[in-house]
Write an enzyme that holds these catalytic residues in place. Structure first.
Site, PDB file in Angstrom:
ATOM      1  N   GLU A  51       6.180  -4.570   9.930  1.00  0.00           N
ATOM      2  CA  GLU A  51       6.604  -3.166   9.871  1.00  0.00           C
ATOM      3  C   GLU A  51       7.215  -2.696  11.193  1.00  0.00           C
ATOM      4  OE1 GLU A  51       3.666  -4.267   8.793  1.00  0.00           O
ATOM      5  OE2 GLU A  51       3.646  -3.823   6.638  1.00  0.00           O
ATOM      6  N   ASN A  88       1.246  -7.123  11.189  1.00  0.00           N
ATOM      7  CA  ASN A  88       1.105  -5.980  10.289  1.00  0.00           C
ATOM      8  C   ASN A  88       0.835  -4.697  11.062  1.00  0.00           C
ATOM      9  OD1 ASN A  88       0.762  -5.078   7.387  1.00  0.00           O
ATOM     10  ND2 ASN A  88      -1.119  -4.294   8.305  1.00  0.00           N
ATOM     11  N   ASP A 121      -9.538  13.284   1.402  1.00  0.00           N
ATOM     12  CA  ASP A 121      -8.307  12.506   1.512  1.00  0.00           C
ATOM     13  C   ASP A 121      -7.092  13.310   1.046  1.00  0.00           C
ATOM     14  OD1 ASP A 121      -6.595  10.347   1.985  1.00  0.00           O
ATOM     15  OD2 ASP A 121      -8.000   8.887   1.206  1.00  0.00           O
TER      16      ASP A 121
END
Ligand code: MN
Length: 432
Positions: free
Chosen positions: A204, A141, A255
């Site tokens: 990925e 991952n 964020d």
């Protein structure tokens, strides 16, 4: 950047296509001042050279044109290129030769680095462009996680409940720490792929390799670490460590929506060794910046394109808007062939990107890469009593402060396409 005209120290992994970098040689504070400087020119890469080992760069990928140009594509064409890579991942080339970042090893002294404290209410200094590479029981991952540098060897990370979280949960069940390789500064292919949302079984790095292949004709070169995780051959900084069994309070932290994410109890990361190129550059993604919107949002657009295309063959372009922070609001252009296409496109866009909150569907004569054109279409083509779709009680983004505490939100779509079978002339813009 051309030899001689560019920075004195080449930004090795940051692609030669990066045409312009603003260099700041004067000392600046990594506490808020660097953020102010980055936000002053949000569409220009800004490199702080007064810091050494590492120096600091931000706004590296500030426009969709800058990303698309690496692949010889326009912004519109790039969604399709990314979709091809997501649908056809290819294995990277595992190399045995020593990567440049393997030549300089040291013990972690992360508090001596210019790790930015981005915004006043942030809990502390954070790494934001850190890509975590992991391998657990044969599955690999890549994902971005912010990492609070609380001490020289790490601190708490933010672990959203996705693939890496699943690995951590499984490791913790057998009281094991999860080894991770954290890399910062890598080719654009990897930066995009690490933000892709795929199946658990998909590595990925294979999406990155497909993109790299498309861009250069060669597979992506990677180095395999003793724990089985992989790191790009081209990387500026690699931190080897582990996600421990300990938890600590993490946040608040500003964020993507520009609002502060709240405190949570999160896993603590411990770094054991630091590996860098000579004169490394630390990439920082400024939270709430256009670069943040793009690196998070661009990889979602192909999934929306695929989803809408499955019900509306005439879909022409898809975009997550900067106004919606590259995350909550979208626009889709379609060639309408059946009367219900606009409504179907709304529903499909929502299923392609789970955090999408609002989507506007327009005819393909509207340039969806210009907000003003989209607003013009809504202004001149929409009648709200037949063009609005409201979906209460859906699951949306946990970051949206207007959603209820468990992320339940009302999604809404605007079908601003013209009805079929009416004269179009009154709706077309006149031109000189
Ligand atoms: Mn994954």
């Amino acid at each position: 950047m051309g030899k001689g005209s560019g920075p004195q120290v080449p930004l090795a992994t940051f692609l030669p296509t990066l045409a312009h970098v603003r260099e700041v040689a004067d000392p600046v504070s990594p506490h808020l001042e660097v953020t102010r400087e980055w936000l002053r020119t949000p569409h220009e890469a800004v490199w702080f050279r007064s810091f050494r080992n590492p120096s600091l760069v931000g706004n590296l990928w500030p426009t969709r044109e800058s990303v698309a140009a690496c692949y010889g594509a326009t912004a519109r064409e790039f969604t399709e290129i990314l979709l091809q890579a997501i649908e056809h991942p290819t294995p990277p080339a595992v190399v045995k030769t020593t990567a440049p970042w393997q030549e300089n090893e040291s013990k972690p002294r992360l508090t001596e680095w210019p790790v930015p404290h981005f915004y006043p209410e942030d809990a502390g200094s954070y790494l934001t462009a850190a890509i975590f590479s992991s391998q657990w029981k044969g599955k690999r991952n890549l994902s971005y996680h912010r990492l609070w540098i609380q001490g020289d060897d790490g601190g708490p990370m933010r672990l959203v409940p996705r693939h890496l979280d699943r690995m951590v949960q499984e490791a913790r069940r057998s009281r094991e720490e999860l080894p991770v390789s954290i890399f910062i500064g890598a080719p654009i292919d990897v930066l995009l792929a690490a933000a892709c949302s795929t199946d658990y079984a998909v590595d990925e790095m294979e999406i990155a390799s497909a993109l790299h292949q498309r861009r250069t004709g060669e597979p992506l070169r990677v180095v395999e670490m003793p724990d089985g995780s992989r790191v790009p051959f081209e990387a500026e900084i690699v931190l080897r460590g582990r996600i421990t069994l300990a938890d600590a309070e993490e946040g608040p932290f500003l964020d993507i929506l520009g609002t502060y994410d709240t405190k949570r109890i999160q896993p603590v990361v411990r770094i054991e060794s630091v590996h860098t190129v000579k004169s490394p550059v630390l990439h920082a993604i400024v939270p709430g910046s256009d670069e943040h919107f793009l690196l998070m949002g661009l990889p979602r657009e192909p999934l929306m394109l695929r989803s809408v295309r499955s019900v509306v063959p005439g879909v022409r372009a898809v975009r997550l808007t900067e106004g919606g922070c590259g995350w909550l609001n979208g626009v889709v252009a379609i060639d309408k062939r059946r009367e219900g296409d606009g409504k179907n496109a709304i529903l499909a866009a929502f299923s392609g990107h789970a955090s999408l909150k609002q989507v506007t569907i327009v005819d393909s004569d509207i340039d969806i890469f210009h907000d003003r054109e989209v607003e013009w279409a809504v202004a001149t083509r929409l009648q709200a009593d037949r063009g609005l779709v409201v979906i209460p009680g859906a699951t949306g983004s946990s970051l949206d402060p207007s959603a209820s505490k468990d992320g339940i939100t009302t999604k809404w779509g605007i079908d601003a396409t013209l009805p079929l079978g009416i004269p179009r002339e009154p709706f077309l813009k006149g031109h000189l």
